[in-house]
Structure formats: structure tokens, C-alpha cells
Motif scaffolding. Structure first.
Motif, PDB file in Angstrom:
ATOM      1  N   LYS A 304       9.512  10.121  16.747  1.00 56.89           N
ATOM      2  CA  LYS A 304       9.615   8.729  17.177  1.00 56.89           C
ATOM      3  C   LYS A 304       9.852   7.820  15.985  1.00 56.89           C
ATOM      4  N   GLU A 305      10.773   6.892  16.156  1.00 54.70           N
ATOM      5  CA  GLU A 305      11.053   5.942  15.080  1.00 54.70           C
ATOM      6  C   GLU A 305       9.841   5.054  14.847  1.00 54.70           C
ATOM      7  N   ALA A 306       9.505   4.851  13.587  1.00 54.84           N
ATOM      8  CA  ALA A 306       8.423   3.948  13.194  1.00 54.84           C
ATOM      9  C   ALA A 306       9.047   2.711  12.562  1.00 54.84           C
ATOM     10  N   VAL A 307       8.762   1.566  13.133  1.00 58.42           N
ATOM     11  CA  VAL A 307       9.286   0.298  12.611  1.00 58.42           C
ATOM     12  C   VAL A 307       8.108  -0.544  12.123  1.00 58.42           C
ATOM     13  N   ARG A 308       8.367  -1.748  11.711  1.00 58.10           N
ATOM     14  CA  ARG A 308       7.275  -2.627  11.247  1.00 58.10           C
ATOM     15  C   ARG A 308       6.283  -2.861  12.381  1.00 58.10           C
ATOM     16  N   SER A 309       5.002  -2.864  12.048  1.00 58.05           N
ATOM     17  CA  SER A 309       3.991  -3.234  13.030  1.00 58.05           C
ATOM     18  C   SER A 309       4.177  -4.694  13.413  1.00 58.05           C
ATOM     19  N   VAL A 310       3.874  -5.011  14.666  1.00 54.12           N
ATOM     20  CA  VAL A 310       3.967  -6.408  15.109  1.00 54.12           C
ATOM     21  C   VAL A 310       2.955  -7.292  14.376  1.00 54.12           C
ATOM     22  N   LEU A 311       1.981  -6.671  13.702  1.00 57.83           N
ATOM     23  CA  LEU A 311       0.955  -7.439  12.994  1.00 57.83           C
ATOM     24  C   LEU A 311       1.370  -7.827  11.583  1.00 57.83           C
ATOM     25  N   GLU A 312       2.379  -7.157  11.039  1.00 60.37           N
ATOM     26  CA  GLU A 312       2.678  -7.298   9.613  1.00 60.37           C
ATOM     27  C   GLU A 312       3.049  -8.711   9.195  1.00 60.37           C
ATOM     28  N   GLU A 313       3.767  -9.435  10.041  1.00 62.58           N
ATOM     29  CA  GLU A 313       4.188 -10.776   9.637  1.00 62.58           C
ATOM     30  C   GLU A 313       3.030 -11.765   9.646  1.00 62.58           C
ATOM     31  N   HIS A 314       1.882 -11.351  10.205  1.00 56.78           N
ATOM     32  CA  HIS A 314       0.750 -12.261  10.326  1.00 56.78           C
ATOM     33  C   HIS A 314      -0.396 -11.933   9.378  1.00 56.78           C
ATOM     34  N   LEU A 315      -0.278 -10.868   8.599  1.00 59.90           N
ATOM     35  CA  LEU A 315      -1.390 -10.393   7.782  1.00 59.90           C
ATOM     36  C   LEU A 315      -0.923 -10.075   6.359  1.00 59.90           C
ATOM     37  N   PRO A 316      -1.846  -9.972   5.420  1.00 60.42           N
ATOM     38  CA  PRO A 316      -1.464  -9.603   4.045  1.00 60.42           C
ATOM     39  C   PRO A 316      -0.792  -8.231   4.008  1.00 60.42           C
ATOM     40  N   GLY A 318      -0.011  -4.541   3.615  1.00 62.22           N
ATOM     41  CA  GLY A 318      -0.888  -3.389   3.737  1.00 62.22           C
ATOM     42  C   GLY A 318      -0.596  -2.330   2.697  1.00 62.22           C
ATOM     43  N   PRO A 319      -1.317  -1.203   2.767  1.00 65.00           N
ATOM     44  CA  PRO A 319      -1.207  -0.175   1.728  1.00 65.00           C
ATOM     45  C   PRO A 319      -0.070   0.817   1.935  1.00 65.00           C
ATOM     46  N   TYR A 320       0.672   0.711   3.039  1.00 67.89           N
ATOM     47  CA  TYR A 320       1.666   1.743   3.349  1.00 67.89           C
ATOM     48  C   TYR A 320       3.085   1.210   3.175  1.00 67.89           C
ATOM     49  N   LEU A 321       3.870   1.891   2.340  1.00 70.93           N
ATOM     50  CA  LEU A 321       5.258   1.502   2.114  1.00 70.93           C
ATOM     51  C   LEU A 321       6.186   2.098   3.173  1.00 70.93           C
ATOM     52  N   HIS A 322       5.810   3.231   3.753  1.00 67.35           N
ATOM     53  CA  HIS A 322       6.639   3.934   4.726  1.00 67.35           C
ATOM     54  C   HIS A 322       6.047   3.730   6.121  1.00 67.35           C
ATOM     55  N   PRO A 323       6.811   3.157   7.077  1.00 68.39           N
ATOM     56  CA  PRO A 323       6.257   2.916   8.418  1.00 68.39           C
ATOM     57  C   PRO A 323       5.732   4.174   9.102  1.00 68.39           C
ATOM     58  N   GLY A 324       6.408   5.311   8.881  1.00 66.72           N
ATOM     59  CA  GLY A 324       5.925   6.552   9.475  1.00 66.72           C
ATOM     60  C   GLY A 324       4.592   6.970   8.892  1.00 66.72           C
ATOM     61  N   HIS A 325       4.453   6.812   7.586  1.00 65.88           N
ATOM     62  CA  HIS A 325       3.174   7.107   6.932  1.00 65.88           C
ATOM     63  C   HIS A 325       2.096   6.186   7.468  1.00 65.88           C
ATOM     64  N   ARG A 326       2.429   4.910   7.693  1.00 64.91           N
ATOM     65  CA  ARG A 326       1.463   3.955   8.248  1.00 64.91           C
ATOM     66  C   ARG A 326       0.916   4.443   9.579  1.00 64.91           C
ATOM     67  N   VAL A 327       1.808   4.872  10.473  1.00 70.66           N
ATOM     68  CA  VAL A 327       1.383   5.333  11.798  1.00 70.66           C
ATOM     69  C   VAL A 327       0.510   6.578  11.687  1.00 70.66           C
ATOM     70  N   GLY A 350      18.219   5.866   6.566  1.00 72.90           N
ATOM     71  CA  GLY A 350      16.981   5.374   5.986  1.00 72.90           C
ATOM     72  C   GLY A 350      15.924   4.988   6.993  1.00 72.90           C
ATOM     73  N   ARG A 351      16.091   5.383   8.249  1.00 72.11           N
ATOM     74  CA  ARG A 351      15.102   5.040   9.278  1.00 72.11           C
ATOM     75  C   ARG A 351      13.862   5.921   9.142  1.00 72.11           C
ATOM     76  N   ALA A 352      12.706   5.304   9.384  1.00 73.58           N
ATOM     77  CA  ALA A 352      11.437   6.024   9.280  1.00 73.58           C
ATOM     78  C   ALA A 352      11.072   6.630  10.632  1.00 73.58           C
ATOM     79  N   TYR A 353      10.506   7.826  10.600  1.00 77.50           N
ATOM     80  CA  TYR A 353      10.073   8.518  11.817  1.00 77.50           C
ATOM     81  C   TYR A 353       8.711   9.149  11.591  1.00 77.50           C
ATOM     82  N   TYR A 354       8.016   9.408  12.705  1.00 78.03           N
ATOM     83  CA  TYR A 354       6.842  10.265  12.638  1.00 78.03           C
ATOM     84  C   TYR A 354       6.945  11.317  13.737  1.00 78.03           C
ATOM     85  N   TRP A 355       6.254  12.436  13.524  1.00 78.96           N
ATOM     86  CA  TRP A 355       6.309  13.588  14.434  1.00 78.96           C
ATOM     87  C   TRP A 355       4.906  13.858  14.981  1.00 78.96           C
TER      88      TRP A 355
END
Length: 446
Positions: A304-316, A318-327, A350-355
Motif C-alpha cells: 500500500k502506498e504511504a503518503v503524508r499523514s493528514v496530521l503532518e501539516e498541523h504538528l511539528p 516528526g522523526p520519520y523521513l520515509h512515509p512507509g517507515h512512519r506507518v 520515488g513513491r513510498a510503500y509499506y507491506w
């Protein structure tokens, strides 16, 4: 290292930043973003021919709209005063994003099961998202405002009492805590409701890769292939298939060594594009069929493609540079037991995914089938599971001290949830109005 007493004082001090009663307020700001514009902006980089399915599914009801409108609610939560008590948020603690799944030891657990929006943030954002979804669900199933309030209150009270209970436990006890479904059945006081719950759990136990083999595949020219069911399930074309085979190796490198050994015992057979969820529709998603010892030993993985969290634009940041790693990191932190095949990688363009596994005894409830007492019990269960997740990832002692022994916070968030029912209904009408006006196209048959 701070003491437990110092952590508790930090929690009580947070009441000056956001009093417990302040969480009951909901007045949309004058510059509140148009909900349809928020959805359109979110859809800009998605697969465009799938967007009518997304809008059609969200337009089906206010409850369906809320499920897909995590980005809309994130903006609303960000506009309110918050505690500053940070946890790893689920980011979308909607009532339907809880369910059962199998642990590696094959125990059936109840927990959060969706982490696409996970991100560090104020603990109460998840609680308010859960409470609002409970209240909207109650109204959707014909219950009045009082019933909606009581159901939301049940979820928040369970969260508060859960956090306070876990605050008294040691670190390893908290880390190993889980909600076992065998224990769950013993908590149901009605024999008839217990039988209904047991039947749902039995169905989940059958929800495996072997069951998916019969449902999602067919034999063509003596070869097992994923079925063609457009637009919801479409076999991957040659370019996608080649790309998936390549990134399969990259994904493998993010697994622990012993799990890479296990994965190496499976053979890549077929792949297909799959439409999943409500809010996720339009993000790139594939399923991969692997076989192990023989064709009756399948493994289905979801990419599944991992994109920016809907929370990111509202918060400082975070520690994860890769959206898939974040998930993946968020899921591993929040869930009591993680999927052994959970991993991430970067794919084409360059799209991020997680499995993860597509099916591993996964199951969820049908909210429309729940009786009033069952909805209350389910709301409490979700609140308890959310408290356990937050206790692992945040300062449970500070949060427990902030919440206190009184029900001030519980009643405030329940009041917010009831008020947000009306806001969500207005936003749903904005979506259906945009569809009726031809601004958006919706497919109603999927």
C-alpha cells in the motif's frame, strides 16, 4: 530521568494549557477550510480514475463520510487548544479502525488495525476522533442524541480508566498488555450477545490466506491467477509486475533476519491492483500472491502506498523521513502484537510503500448490526484498546494525572462528539451537493 511524581505533576500542569472541560467546545472557526476543497487537495496525487469510487463511498452516509474525512477532522482538531501531552497517535482512531487479528502466537487479539495516518501528537486527538465516530454511528443507527452522548461517553470513560489502570503498572507489564478475545467473551453479560460475538470471532479465524485463495484467485491454463474484477481488483500489467518483482527484494531487506528466511521460502506468483477502504481509495495498492510448500500453501501480501499523514501539516516535524517507515514504526509501537511481514520500501517514481499480510484472521464488526447495548460495549472496548496503545507510546502517568479520577474530561469530549455529529452532517451535505452540481463525480455501485 524524571520520577513518577514529576511526570504526574507535568500532567496536572497541562490542565493550565487546556482545561479538561475545554474539550467540550466546538465552534468552527471563521477561516475553516471547505471540506470538499480539503478532499480535492488530498486527491490531487491519487489514481484519478478511482476517485469516483472514493467520493461515492463517502457520500453513502454521514458515517461513511466521517470515515473517509480524517483530513477534514484533523484540521478541526488542530484549531482547538491542546494538552501538549504527546503520544504516537493512530491518527484515525475511527470506530471501524479497530478489529481482531492473529498474533504471531496465533492468539486472536482486539486492537487498532489502521495506521496510515499515524504520527506523534496530542493524545486527545485520537480520543476525540473515536468519540465522534461513536456518536455518528449511534445517530446513523437510529438512536437519539442522548444515546449518542452515552455511547461516546462510554468510549472516553473506558479510555480514562484504562490509562489510569496502566499508569500504576510497570513498564514491561504495559508493553506486554493486550486485549485477548477469549477474555473479551467473558466480559459480555448476555448469553445471546456472547453467542453473536463468538460467531463473529469464528468468522475472523477463517479469514486467512487460504480462504482468500478461493475467493480472490482462479486457475487459468493450469496456473493460479488473481481474478479480474475491475475496477476493484485488476491484475497488474507487465510494467507493474516487473516493478513489483524488483521492489519485493527491497522490501525484504526491512524485515528481521529470521523473517527474511521465512519469506525466501515463498515464490512470487501473481499481483493485482486492489481498491481498499474509503479514505484510502485512490492511493496505489496491490496484492501479491505467493506460494510456499505447494499451491495449497498461499501467502497474500498487501503493498500500500504511504503518503503524508493528514496530521503532518498541523504538528511539528516528526522523526520519520520515509512515509512507509512512519506507518510501520507507528504500527509496531501501537499494536500489542505486530504482523511478522510488516515492512517498507521505496517504489517506482520515488513513491513510498509499506507491506503487510492481506488476511491473517482479520475481522471487524458491522456497526449497523449492533444493538444499543452492544454498541456501548464495543465503544468501551475501543476506548480500552486505545488507552493501551497510548500507554505504550506516551507518558501514561502524565496523561492519567491530567485526566484525574473525576469524569470531567469524559463528559467534555462526549459533548464535543455530539456537537461534531452536526458538523459532520453539514460536511456530508457539502460533498453530496458538490456531486449533484457536477463538481465531483461519484460512482455509486462499488
Amino acid at each position: 530521568m524524571t520520577t513518577a511524581a514529576e511526570r504526574a505533576e507535568r500532567g496536572k500542569a497541562a490542565r493550565k494549557r487546556a482545561s479538561r472541560s475545554s474539550h467540550g467546545a466546538w465552534i468552527p472557526s471563521a477561516d475553516r477550510a471547505d471540506p470538499v476543497a480539503v478532499l480535492e487537495r488530498q486527491s490531487a496525487d491519487r489514481v484519478q480514475d478511482l476517485l469516483p469510487i472514493r467520493y461515492g463511498r463517502m457520500a453513502a452516509s454521514p458515517f461513511a463520510f466521517l470515515r473517509g474525512a480524517a483530513a477534514v477532522m484533523a484540521g478541526d482538531l488542530a484549531a482547538q487548544r491542546h494538552t501538549g501531552l504527546t503520544v504516537q497517535l493512530c491518527g484515525d482512531a475511527h470506530l471501524l479502525n479497530f478489529g481482531v487479528f492473529a498474533s504471531p502466537e496465533r492468539r486472536l487479539l482486539f486492537d487498532l488495525n489502521d495506521f496510515d495516518e499515524t504520527y506523534p501528537g496530542p493524545f486527545e486527538w485520537d480520543v476525540k476522533r473515536l468519540a465522534a465516530s461513536v456518536a455518528v454511528a449511534a445517530r446513523e443507527t437510529g438512536r437519539g442524541e442522548d444515546r449518542a452522548h452515552d455511547a461516546a461517553l462510554a468510549a472516553v470513560t473506558a479510555y480514562r480508566t484504562g490509562i489510569r489502570r496502566l499508569a500504576r503498572k510497570g513498564e514491561l507489564d504495559v508493553w506486554y498488555a493486550s486485549v485477548d478475545t477469549d477474555d473479551l467473551l467473558r466480559l459480555i453479560d448476555s448469553a445471546r450477545r456472547r453467542e453473536r460475538a463468538a460467531a463473529r470471532l469464528a468468522h475472523a479465524r477463517r479469514h486467512t490466506s487460504l480462504q482468500a485463495l478461493g475467493k480472490l484467485t482462479e486457475v487459468v491454463d493450469d496456473r493460479r491467477r488473481i481474478i479480474h474484477d475491475p475496477p476493484l481488483l485488476e491484475p497488474a500489467g507487465a510494467p507493474d509486475m516487473a516493478a513489483l518483482r524488483k521492489i519485493f527484494g527491497d522490501y525484504r531487506s526491512t524485515l528481521a533476519e529470521e523473517r527474511r528466511l521465512l519469506l525466501d521460502r515463498y515464490r512470487f506468483v501473481d499481483a493485482a491492483r486492489k481498491v481498499v477502504g474509503v479514505g484510502s481509495v485512490g492511493t496505489r495498492c496491490f496484492v501479491v500472491l505467493l506460494t510456499g510448500r505447494d499451491t495449497d500453501d498461499p501467502l497474500f501480501l498487501q503493498i500500500k502506498e504511504a503518503v503524508r499523514s493528514v496530521l503532518e501539516e498541523h504538528l511539528p516535524t516528526g522523526p520519520y523521513l520515509h512515509p512507509g517507515h512512519r506507518v510501520v514504526a507507528g504500527q509496531r509501537l501501537l499494536q500489542a502484537a505486530g504482523d511478522i511481514f510488516l515492512g517498507w520500501m521505496t517504489g517506482p517514481q520515488g513513491r513510498a510503500y509499506y507491506w503487510r499480510q492481506l488476511r491473517d484472521m482479520k475481522g471487524s464488526v458491522d456497526i449497523a448490526e449492533l444493538e444499543p447495548a452492544e454498541l456501548l460495549a464495543y465503544a468501551r472496548l475501543c476506548g480500552t484498546a486505545l488507552a493501551r496503545a497510548h500507554a505504550r507510546s506516551g507518558d501514561r502517568i502524565a496523561i492519567a494525572a491530567y485526566l484525574g479520577s473525576a469524569d470531567t474530561f469524559d463528559r467534555a469530549v462526549a459533548a464535543f462528539a455530539v456537537r461534531y455529529v452536526s458538523q459532520n452532517a453539514t460536511d456530508h451535505k457539502a460533498l453530496t451537493g458538490a456531486i449533484d452540481a457536477g463538481v465531483l463525480t461519484a460512482a455509486t455501485t462499488y
